[in-house]
Design a protein around this motif. Sequence first.
Motif, PDB file in Angstrom:
ATOM      1  N   GLU A 101       9.418   4.898   5.244  1.00  0.00           N
ATOM      2  CA  GLU A 101       8.146   4.405   4.708  1.00  0.00           C
ATOM      3  C   GLU A 101       7.666   3.192   5.511  1.00  0.00           C
ATOM      4  OE1 GLU A 101       8.688   5.724   0.044  1.00  0.00           O
ATOM      5  OE2 GLU A 101       9.659   3.900   0.752  1.00  0.00           O
ATOM      6  N   TRP A 102       8.599   2.299   5.852  1.00  0.00           N
ATOM      7  CA  TRP A 102       8.255   1.106   6.628  1.00  0.00           C
ATOM      8  C   TRP A 102       7.703   1.505   8.001  1.00  0.00           C
ATOM      9  CZ3 TRP A 102       7.328  -3.751   5.564  1.00  0.00           C
ATOM     10  CH2 TRP A 102       7.341  -4.700   6.580  1.00  0.00           C
ATOM     11  N   ALA A 103       8.319   2.511   8.608  1.00  0.00           N
ATOM     12  CA  ALA A 103       7.909   2.962   9.941  1.00  0.00           C
ATOM     13  C   ALA A 103       6.501   3.564   9.933  1.00  0.00           C
ATOM     14  CB  ALA A 103       8.919   3.982  10.478  1.00  0.00           C
ATOM     15  N   GLN A 109      -0.757  -3.708   8.564  1.00  0.00           N
ATOM     16  CA  GLN A 109      -0.304  -3.486   7.191  1.00  0.00           C
ATOM     17  C   GLN A 109       1.135  -3.965   7.013  1.00  0.00           C
ATOM     18  OE1 GLN A 109      -0.598   0.508   5.681  1.00  0.00           O
ATOM     19  NE2 GLN A 109      -0.560  -0.190   3.567  1.00  0.00           N
ATOM     20  N   ARG A 110       1.957  -3.749   8.030  1.00  0.00           N
ATOM     21  CA  ARG A 110       3.349  -4.213   7.974  1.00  0.00           C
ATOM     22  C   ARG A 110       3.384  -5.733   7.811  1.00  0.00           C
ATOM     23  NH1 ARG A 110       6.541  -1.850  12.679  1.00  0.00           N
ATOM     24  NH2 ARG A 110       6.154   0.039  11.503  1.00  0.00           N
ATOM     25  N   ALA A 111       2.516  -6.441   8.522  1.00  0.00           N
ATOM     26  CA  ALA A 111       2.464  -7.902   8.414  1.00  0.00           C
ATOM     27  C   ALA A 111       2.022  -8.325   7.013  1.00  0.00           C
ATOM     28  CB  ALA A 111       1.515  -8.474   9.468  1.00  0.00           C
ATOM     29  N   MET A 112       1.062  -7.617   6.418  1.00  0.00           N
ATOM     30  CA  MET A 112       0.596  -7.964   5.067  1.00  0.00           C
ATOM     31  C   MET A 112       1.683  -7.701   4.028  1.00  0.00           C
ATOM     32  SD  MET A 112      -3.485  -6.927   5.157  1.00  0.00           S
ATOM     33  CE  MET A 112      -3.171  -5.228   4.823  1.00  0.00           C
ATOM     34  N   VAL A 113       2.393  -6.577   4.153  1.00  0.00           N
ATOM     35  CA  VAL A 113       3.482  -6.267   3.218  1.00  0.00           C
ATOM     36  C   VAL A 113       4.615  -7.289   3.383  1.00  0.00           C
ATOM     37  CG1 VAL A 113       5.249  -4.561   2.588  1.00  0.00           C
ATOM     38  CG2 VAL A 113       2.893  -3.824   3.012  1.00  0.00           C
ATOM     39  N   ALA A 114       4.920  -7.642   4.625  1.00  0.00           N
ATOM     40  CA  ALA A 114       5.961  -8.646   4.872  1.00  0.00           C
ATOM     41  C   ALA A 114       5.569  -9.988   4.257  1.00  0.00           C
ATOM     42  CB  ALA A 114       6.211  -8.793   6.372  1.00  0.00           C
ATOM     43  N   ASP A 115       4.288 -10.345   4.343  1.00  0.00           N
ATOM     44  CA  ASP A 115       3.817 -11.592   3.746  1.00  0.00           C
ATOM     45  C   ASP A 115       3.978 -11.549   2.222  1.00  0.00           C
ATOM     46  OD1 ASP A 115       2.510 -14.193   3.884  1.00  0.00           O
ATOM     47  OD2 ASP A 115       0.789 -13.177   2.969  1.00  0.00           O
ATOM     48  N   ILE A 138       6.829  -2.991  -4.917  1.00  0.00           N
ATOM     49  CA  ILE A 138       5.859  -3.943  -5.465  1.00  0.00           C
ATOM     50  C   ILE A 138       5.189  -4.735  -4.347  1.00  0.00           C
ATOM     51  CG2 ILE A 138       7.491  -5.837  -5.887  1.00  0.00           C
ATOM     52  CD1 ILE A 138       4.609  -4.751  -8.219  1.00  0.00           C
ATOM     53  N   ASP A 139       5.899  -4.957  -3.245  1.00  0.00           N
ATOM     54  CA  ASP A 139       5.327  -5.692  -2.116  1.00  0.00           C
ATOM     55  C   ASP A 139       4.195  -4.899  -1.460  1.00  0.00           C
ATOM     56  OD1 ASP A 139       7.192  -7.805  -2.464  1.00  0.00           O
ATOM     57  OD2 ASP A 139       8.687  -6.644  -1.350  1.00  0.00           O
ATOM     58  N   TRP A 140       4.248  -3.583  -1.560  1.00  0.00           N
ATOM     59  CA  TRP A 140       3.226  -2.711  -1.001  1.00  0.00           C
ATOM     60  C   TRP A 140       1.875  -2.957  -1.667  1.00  0.00           C
ATOM     61  CZ3 TRP A 140       5.069   1.211   2.439  1.00  0.00           C
ATOM     62  CH2 TRP A 140       4.082   2.015   2.968  1.00  0.00           C
ATOM     63  N   LEU A 141       1.907  -3.417  -2.915  1.00  0.00           N
ATOM     64  CA  LEU A 141       0.657  -3.677  -3.639  1.00  0.00           C
ATOM     65  C   LEU A 141       0.023  -5.002  -3.222  1.00  0.00           C
ATOM     66  CD1 LEU A 141       1.579  -2.537  -7.276  1.00  0.00           C
ATOM     67  CD2 LEU A 141       0.607  -1.192  -5.409  1.00  0.00           C
ATOM     68  N   LEU A 142       0.695  -5.727  -2.319  1.00  0.00           N
ATOM     69  CA  LEU A 142       0.229  -7.023  -1.823  1.00  0.00           C
ATOM     70  C   LEU A 142       0.027  -7.961  -3.003  1.00  0.00           C
ATOM     71  CD1 LEU A 142      -2.223  -5.711   0.936  1.00  0.00           C
ATOM     72  CD2 LEU A 142       0.226  -6.235   1.144  1.00  0.00           C
ATOM     73  N   SER A 143      -1.175  -8.451  -3.240  1.00  0.00           N
ATOM     74  CA  SER A 143      -1.387  -9.364  -4.372  1.00  0.00           C
ATOM     75  C   SER A 143      -1.995  -8.651  -5.575  1.00  0.00           C
ATOM     76  CB  SER A 143      -2.275 -10.537  -3.952  1.00  0.00           C
ATOM     77  OG  SER A 143      -3.539 -10.060  -3.552  1.00  0.00           O
TER      78      SER A 143
END
Length: 169
Positions: A101-103, A109-115, A138-143
């Motif tokens: 999924e990460w790949a 988008q990877r940077a936003m999820v990591a943030d 849950i991190d995938w949903l960002l804020s």
Amino acid sequence: MQGALAFAPQNRQTYHTVPEINWDIRTSPGHARNASDGHHLPSALRRAFATRPALPAIRITCGLFPSSEWAIVVQNPSGVTVDDVLTTLFQTMRKRISSKEWARLGERQRAMVADAFHRRTRASSDPNYEHGQGVRRIDWLLSSTQFVGLTPSPEAPLTWTLTTKRTRH
């Protein structure tokens, strides 16, 4: 759909949308509050059926999920309750994101999820433990982790769409 979980899609989704349940999906369902008075959800509401008529299973999707593989199935042979929905949402969104999924994520988008991951782990009561557990769904949903409600799907029987909004930091 039970009033506490229902969301009418014709309502504008803004910071001013006030759901009946005030709950950030990053926190356990025990933190869910009654939006009208700020108190914990009454046990009678938590035990209430999530749908009318009561159903033994429902499927929850969300436009923010990357694929239909993330659909959440909530089951209770006696009838799915509000507590079943909140608990299953919380548990499912705490699953780790797979390397596959990460790949699939693009660089931005990877940077936003990591943030989102770093914000969540820093806010945790045990940041080292949370960091060690890796990126979660849950991190995938960002804020956009504030529960707004569920809307019955017009296309798929027994399926509801999860609506969330951004949490204020």
